[in-house]
Design a protein around this motif. Sequence first.
Motif, PDB file in Angstrom:
ATOM      1  N   CYS A 221     -11.385 -13.626 -33.930  1.00 38.22           N
ATOM      2  CA  CYS A 221     -11.726 -15.035 -33.701  1.00 38.22           C
ATOM      3  C   CYS A 221     -12.602 -15.193 -32.451  1.00 38.22           C
ATOM      4  N   GLN A 223     -13.514 -18.020 -31.128  1.00 36.87           N
ATOM      5  CA  GLN A 223     -12.927 -19.076 -30.276  1.00 36.87           C
ATOM      6  C   GLN A 223     -11.928 -18.496 -29.291  1.00 36.87           C
ATOM      7  N   CYS A 224     -11.209 -17.468 -29.737  1.00 32.46           N
ATOM      8  CA  CYS A 224     -10.187 -16.853 -28.881  1.00 32.46           C
ATOM      9  C   CYS A 224     -10.757 -15.651 -28.137  1.00 32.46           C
ATOM     10  N   CYS A 239      -8.081 -18.512 -38.035  1.00 34.71           N
ATOM     11  CA  CYS A 239      -7.455 -17.787 -36.927  1.00 34.71           C
ATOM     12  C   CYS A 239      -5.929 -17.907 -37.014  1.00 34.71           C
ATOM     13  N   CYS A 242      -5.230 -19.857 -33.121  1.00 32.51           N
ATOM     14  CA  CYS A 242      -5.772 -21.189 -32.796  1.00 32.51           C
ATOM     15  C   CYS A 242      -6.133 -21.999 -34.040  1.00 32.51           C
TER      16      CYS A 242
HETATM   17 ZN   LIG Z   1      -8.566 -18.260 -32.537  1.00 40.05          ZN
END
Ligand SMILES: [Zn+2]
Length: 317
Positions: A221, A223-224, A239, A242
């Motif tokens: 991911c 975003q993570c 994900c 998240c």
């Molecule tokens: Zn994530």
Amino acid sequence: MQKSKHHHYIEVLAKRILPDDMEASVIQQEFHRLEAGFAGENRLKQTLSDYYFKTDRHIFYNFECINENGFSHQMDAILVTPLFIVIFEVKLLSGTLFYKPAQHEFYRIHNEKRENFRNPLDQVYRHQLFLEQCLRKWQITIPMCFAVVIANQQAILDESLEKFPIFHISGVPNFIESLYRNTAKTNANMRMIVAKLNQLHQVLPPRRSISMNRLRRGVLCRQCDYKNTMSYYYGAFVCNVCQAKSRDAIFETLYHYRILFGDKISNREFRDFFGMVNIKTCSSILSRLGFEKCGSKRGTYYIIPENILFWSKKKTL
Ligand SMILES: [Zn+2]
């Protein structure tokens, strides 16, 4: 500016190496070193782009090649003008830099710690010796020199470096000016030199390899910050932490695979790398991607295209 293949490789590896791997921190450190080097080269490029050259010129950045003995050369920049050639080596070092010329010892003191470094003057001089020999072979006569350029303002250069061509990046225009002033006119054919260098140039492969069992599997991911994995759910990846949903994370994962293992991928390798178990799901994903398909039956594999990272803009699964 292009990153080297090795740089791309280490960049992906830094995201993929298992956190408890023996070499995990070595790889992270190497990645930071490469990023710093790349930032330094970009600063040199900016400086040279802002300079008013008095003649025609051609600049090669990140010039890679292999010499007759089978060893590689990686030059940060080569400036070619009709009057002279300069090889630049860019360093992003912090602390105070010192030199013991008789011993060819290069070291820095940073946070009260003394640390020896690979001598950048010798490093770039080796490139010069090689290029001089190439020019002799090509029967071209032109003066050549080198400079080591320090790309961060915070670095302090000790007086022991005074007599050597090593200086802060802001000194580059001055250095080139003095070459224009002090170089005797030659009638070297710059176009010919550039053509010969283009022939010599070669994109070098990454300087290491890795086995799949040392890597984190799955779609990671973004975003993570690539720390968590995503699961396939009705045409997209979600994900596990998240809950971010992505339709293009698959392209980035295929890019990772391509960088680490090459452009061929079989259904089995796909499942292995993506950490997915269902053969049918994987087959249908692979066929929907529309990659070029080679071989037959159990020997079937697909070709991941070079521009796979940019597919996200034009394609969804
Ligand atoms: Zn994530």
